[in-house]
Design an enzyme around this catalytic site. Structure first.
Site, short mmCIF file in Angstrom:
data_model
loop_
_atom_site.label_atom_id
_atom_site.label_comp_id
_atom_site.label_asym_id
_atom_site.label_seq_id
_atom_site.Cartn_x
_atom_site.Cartn_y
_atom_site.Cartn_z
N ASP A 81 -10.46 0.45 -4.16
CA ASP A 81 -11.09 1.44 -5.23
C ASP A 81 -11.72 2.94 -4.49
O ASP A 81 -12.41 3.05 -4.69
CB ASP A 81 -12.88 0.60 -4.58
CG ASP A 81 -13.01 0.07 -3.33
OD1 ASP A 81 -12.22 0.32 -1.89
OD2 ASP A 81 -13.75 -0.30 -2.98
N GLU A 82 -11.00 3.29 -3.99
CA GLU A 82 -10.63 4.52 -3.39
C GLU A 82 -9.33 5.29 -3.55
O GLU A 82 -8.42 4.57 -3.88
CB GLU A 82 -11.07 4.52 -1.97
CG GLU A 82 -12.47 4.30 -1.31
CD GLU A 82 -11.77 4.44 0.02
OE1 GLU A 82 -12.54 5.46 0.33
OE2 GLU A 82 -12.34 3.33 0.90
#
Length: 403
Positions: free
Chosen positions: A96-97
């Protein structure tokens, strides 16, 4: 990505969007912890890592959702496709990053803050999710900025304002300052990132080793690590797998079954990547959640499950825990390419080569007819433990900052 897993689940199920939601592991398999939660659940005090029973005690009406990694991988891929329209320097940090280096893109799309705002709006309108973005001249402060304000916010940290914005924050807000490091820093009077930045590097090295110098550099904005290009491949240094057992194990036969299952998974993945290993490592976690690892060398490089298992079981026998076992892991390290193997005329080497060929044939059968189409006889003595398919169920996440 803000509350990534939970946000994706709410996107797919509008009926739960305005309810407290937590994505949780399988309670029956004793993976029952909170993996992610939405902001409504967070308002009840629910944290990632809470046991499901703890979360339900805080919020009895909490909606529990099992993880759907295929969805998360799909959305992770789609966000990176958006990022790639602004730069080819896109480096994953988990699902998610990402870090983006937009230094060469400002002439086309505006400065870092403008690009961040554009990306936030595009992700929101095109994917229905929100992101928080940190903009800075180095990766560490960009990461820190992305965590400072949520959801759907751009935070800019510059060389002019970082001492005022970053230094007052608690030391544990800095990347790689975990609980153990926090305790060590507190023991020498370091409470904030500013304290860390002003500390004597020699003291930090004596307390934390080379990581102390790394954290001192991070705190002073001296990280000069480049952002990798999109789809760059990093060398694989080890291949492993682990499992939480469905019950606390004490019987030797149960240990053998689990180590065989994990060894087969590791060996098959070694063969998939055309690797051999020279070192085997096991990890043991007891019922009190105390963990430790041990490793041993192989006589010959191999990708044979049988050879990996023999070393893993020998390591277990030499390092048996005092309490029943909750979790086990097997890892293959010291990898090398199978095409450059050192041959031997010794009888045990010939036996090992025959075993490797037999296991490669098993791989073919499983690819055609499924993992459970062919199994070792010992697996039939406890189908609850041997029902695990760690290779098929294993999700490989993108590499992290420290490669």
């Amino acid at each position: 990505m803000n509350n990534f897993y939970a946000s994706v689940e709410c996107l797919y199920n509008p009926a739960i969007r305005n309810k407290p939601v937590a994505v949780v592991g399988d309670v029956e398999k004793r993976h029952g912890i909170v993996l992610a939660k939405n902001y409504i659940a967070k308002g009840f005090g629910i944290k990632t890592g809470n046991a499901v029973w703890e979360a339900k005690k805080l919020c009895p009406e909490l909606v529990l959702v099992p993880p759907s990694y295929d969805k998360y991988l799909r959305f992770s891929k789609m966000t990176k496709e958006i990022y790639s329209e602004y730069t080819d320097c896109v480096e994953s940090f988990g699902l998610d990053e990402c870090w983006l280096d937009v230094s060469e893109s400002t002439g086309l799309f505006g400065d870092g803050g403008q690009i961040a705002d554009t990306i936030r709006e595009r992700v929101k309108s095109e994917l229905g999710l929100t992101v928080s973005v940190g903009v800075s001249w180095n990766k560490i402060f960009a990461k820190l900025g992305s965590d400072m304000k949520k959801p759907d916010v751009t935070t800019i940290i510059t060389q002019d304002n970082y001492k005022g914005k970053v230094w007052p924050l608690a030391a544990e807000e800095l990347l790689y300052v975990g609980r153990a490091t926090k305790r060590k820093l507190r023991s020498v009077g370091i409470l904030t990132i500013g304290d860390l930045a002003k500390a004597d590097p020699k003291v930090l090295k004596s307390e934390l080793g080379v990581n102390g110098i790394m954290l001192w550099r991070f705190a002073n904005g001296l990280d000069d690590t480049a952002v990798s290009k999109l789809n760059d491949e990093f060398p694989i240094k080890s291949i492993g797998n682990s499992t939480t057992l469905p019950y606390d194990v004490t019987k030797e036969n149960d240990i053998k079954i689990t180590l065989y299952v994990l060894s087969e998974s590791v060996a098959e993945r070694l063969r998939d990547h055309n690797f051999l290993c020279r070192t085997v490592q096991i990890g043991i976690r007891d019922k009190n959640l105390y963990s430790y690892e041990r490793q041993g060398k192989l006589s010959f490089e191999t990708n044979s499950a049988g050879e990996i298992y023999k070393t893993a079981f020998a390591l277990y026998n030499r390092n048996k825990p005092a309490y029943p076992i909750r979790g086990l892991s097997v890892r293959a390290a010291d990898l090398s390419g199978a095409s450059v193997r050192q041959l031997s005329c010794l009888e045990e080497f010939e036996r090992m080569e025959k075993q490797e060929r037999a296991e490669a044939a098993v791989d073919d059968i499983r690819r055609r007819f499924g993992h459970f189409s062919i199994q070792r006889g010992i697996m039939l003595t406890n189908t609850e433990l041997s029902a695990l398919d760690p290779k098929g169920e294993h999700v490989i996440h993108p590499v992290g900052f420290l490669k």
